[in-house]
Design an enzyme around this catalytic site. Structure first.
Site, PDB file in Angstrom:
ATOM      1  N   ASP A  16       0.842  -1.205   0.000  1.00 46.54           N
ATOM      2  CA  ASP A  16       0.000   0.000   0.000  1.00 46.54           C
ATOM      3  C   ASP A  16       0.877   1.255   0.000  1.00 46.54           C
ATOM      4  OD1 ASP A  16       0.892  -0.096   2.602  1.00 46.54           O
ATOM      5  OD2 ASP A  16      -1.064   0.326   3.513  1.00 46.54           O
ATOM      6  N   SER A  17       2.206   1.054   0.048  1.00 46.53           N
ATOM      7  CA  SER A  17       3.128   2.180  -0.168  1.00 46.53           C
ATOM      8  C   SER A  17       2.936   2.730  -1.587  1.00 46.53           C
ATOM      9  CB  SER A  17       4.583   1.746   0.051  1.00 46.53           C
ATOM     10  OG  SER A  17       4.866   0.567  -0.661  1.00 46.53           O
ATOM     11  N   LYS A  20      -1.387  -9.314   3.077  1.00 44.35           N
ATOM     12  CA  LYS A  20      -0.681  -8.824   4.273  1.00 44.35           C
ATOM     13  C   LYS A  20      -1.563  -7.793   4.972  1.00 44.35           C
ATOM     14  CE  LYS A  20       2.853  -5.688   4.218  1.00 44.35           C
ATOM     15  NZ  LYS A  20       2.313  -4.650   5.138  1.00 44.35           N
ATOM     16  N   GLU A  47       8.748  -4.153  11.197  1.00 41.74           N
ATOM     17  CA  GLU A  47       9.201  -2.876  10.637  1.00 41.74           C
ATOM     18  C   GLU A  47       9.736  -1.952  11.728  1.00 41.74           C
ATOM     19  OE1 GLU A  47       6.710  -1.017   7.704  1.00 41.74           O
ATOM     20  OE2 GLU A  47       7.832   0.854   7.774  1.00 41.74           O
ATOM     21  N   ASP A 105      -1.313  -6.262  -0.382  1.00 38.71           N
ATOM     22  CA  ASP A 105      -1.313  -5.542   0.899  1.00 38.71           C
ATOM     23  C   ASP A 105      -2.720  -4.973   1.128  1.00 38.71           C
ATOM     24  OD1 ASP A 105      -0.104  -4.643   3.157  1.00 38.71           O
ATOM     25  OD2 ASP A 105       1.101  -3.089   2.187  1.00 38.71           O
ATOM     26  N   GLU A 156      -1.668  -5.087   8.685  1.00 35.83           N
ATOM     27  CA  GLU A 156      -0.923  -4.499   9.796  1.00 35.83           C
ATOM     28  C   GLU A 156      -1.640  -4.738  11.126  1.00 35.83           C
ATOM     29  OE1 GLU A 156      -0.050  -0.382   8.932  1.00 35.83           O
ATOM     30  OE2 GLU A 156       0.819  -0.900   6.983  1.00 35.83           O
TER      31      GLU A 156
HETATM   32  O1  KIV Z   1       3.524  -1.225   1.638  1.00 40.37           O
HETATM   33  C1  KIV Z   1       4.710  -1.481   1.849  1.00 40.37           C
HETATM   34  O2  KIV Z   1       5.588  -1.055   1.121  1.00 40.37           O
HETATM   35  C2  KIV Z   1       5.025  -2.299   3.027  1.00 40.37           C
HETATM   36  C3  KIV Z   1       6.435  -2.537   3.435  1.00 40.37           C
HETATM   37  C4  KIV Z   1       6.563  -3.502   4.550  1.00 40.37           C
HETATM   38  C5  KIV Z   1       7.412  -2.853   2.405  1.00 40.37           C
HETATM   39  O3  KIV Z   1       4.142  -2.742   3.679  1.00 40.37           O
END
Ligand code: KIV
Length: 279
Positions: free
Chosen positions: A44-45, A113, A182, A83, A115
């Protein structure tokens, strides 16, 4: 051979490091896959790195899927991980499993993924129930960085370090197949890595993790955003691209591009025939 969850788990068992990178588009994903990276994360970056948004909270499911589909077309071998954007599971935990399925079905992701947040264990269990593997993420969690005092190293005092260690163990218990650590001290990442059966993937978490992840555009020196200490740029493509574009502009302005080499010709007799048609 296709990288699977079982490949990733075996890496930890055999003490082999895992490589992970983000990718958001077809050409860079193709290169990361060709270079043999094990896991490609459509992170999601995307929000900050590609879309120029302030926060990763500003990106939604539709944008993530749009990019995940492009990456899917490129990736032949790596495990593809989608993500989960903030709104897809933290804002509406009930929608989490449905959104995870969209990553799997519409974009062919092999895992998602998410958080750490207070209700994340229940969300992990829901997604696992839907048959989708989940990667956890603890320490600095950018989607909720405002609640962590900003983009700072986490777990520097005993209490917060203990909480991160407990959260990582709880994510393993809830069914995660791996966890991103992280921006935490090396010693804490080492402890978590030793305690967990599942692999840890570090970003700013030192060298003891079972694997490492970086944001591809940071690694390539292609992003102008603030770079934390843990980012190593393996290339500086930004200035290289700037120079190439400036040369193109100068060539067009001066009439040097396109030269004959970059133009198409027409047979003389056809040209003559055309002139007669037009006369
Ligand atoms: O979105 C992202 O770039 C991440 C990092 C852990 C690489 O979640």
């Amino acid at each position: 051979m296709q990288t699977t969850i079982s490949t990733i788990l075996k890496r930890k068992k055999h003490g082999q490091k895992i490589t992970m990178l983000t990718a958001y588009d077809y050409p860079t994903a193709k290169l990361a896959d060709a270079a043999g990276v094990d896991i490609i994360l459509v992170g999601d970056s995307l929000a900050n790195v590609v879309l120029g948004l302030e926060s990763t909270r500003d990106v939604g499911m539709d944008e993530m899927l749009h990019h995940a589909k492009a990456v899917r077309r490129a990736v032949k071998k790596a495990l593809l991980v989608g993500d989960m954007p903030y709104s897809s599971y933290q804002k509406r935990p009930v929608a989490a499993a449905r959104n995870a399925k969209r990553f799997a079905q519409a974009a062919g992701c092999g895992a998602v993924k998410l958080e750490w947040f207070p209700r994340c264990l229940e969300v992990v269990r829901q997604i696992r129930k839907a048959g989708i593997p989940v990667m956890g993420h603890v320490g600095l969690t950018p989607q909720t960085a405002d609640k962590l005092g900003g983009f700072k190293v986490q777990g520097r005092d005993a209490e917060s370090a203990a909480a991160i260690i407990r959260n990582a163990a709880a994510l393993q218990e809830a069914g995660c197949f791996s966890i991103v650590l992280e921006c935490i001290p090396d010693a804490i990442a080492r402890l978590i890595t030793q305690r967990l059966k599942i692999p840890t993937i570090g970003i700013g978490a030192g060298r003891s993790c079972d694997g490492q992840v970086l944001v591809l555009y940071d690694l390539l020196g292609l992003s102008d955003r603030f770079h934390p200490k843990f980012v190593k740029a393996y290339a500086h493509l930004g200035p290289l691209i700037l120079r190439a574009i400036a040369r193109y502009r100068a060539d067009v302005t001066a009439g040097r591009f396109p030269s004959r080499k970059y133009s198409y010709s027409m047979r003389r007799e056809e040209w003559e025939r055309l002139r007669k048609i037009l006369l």
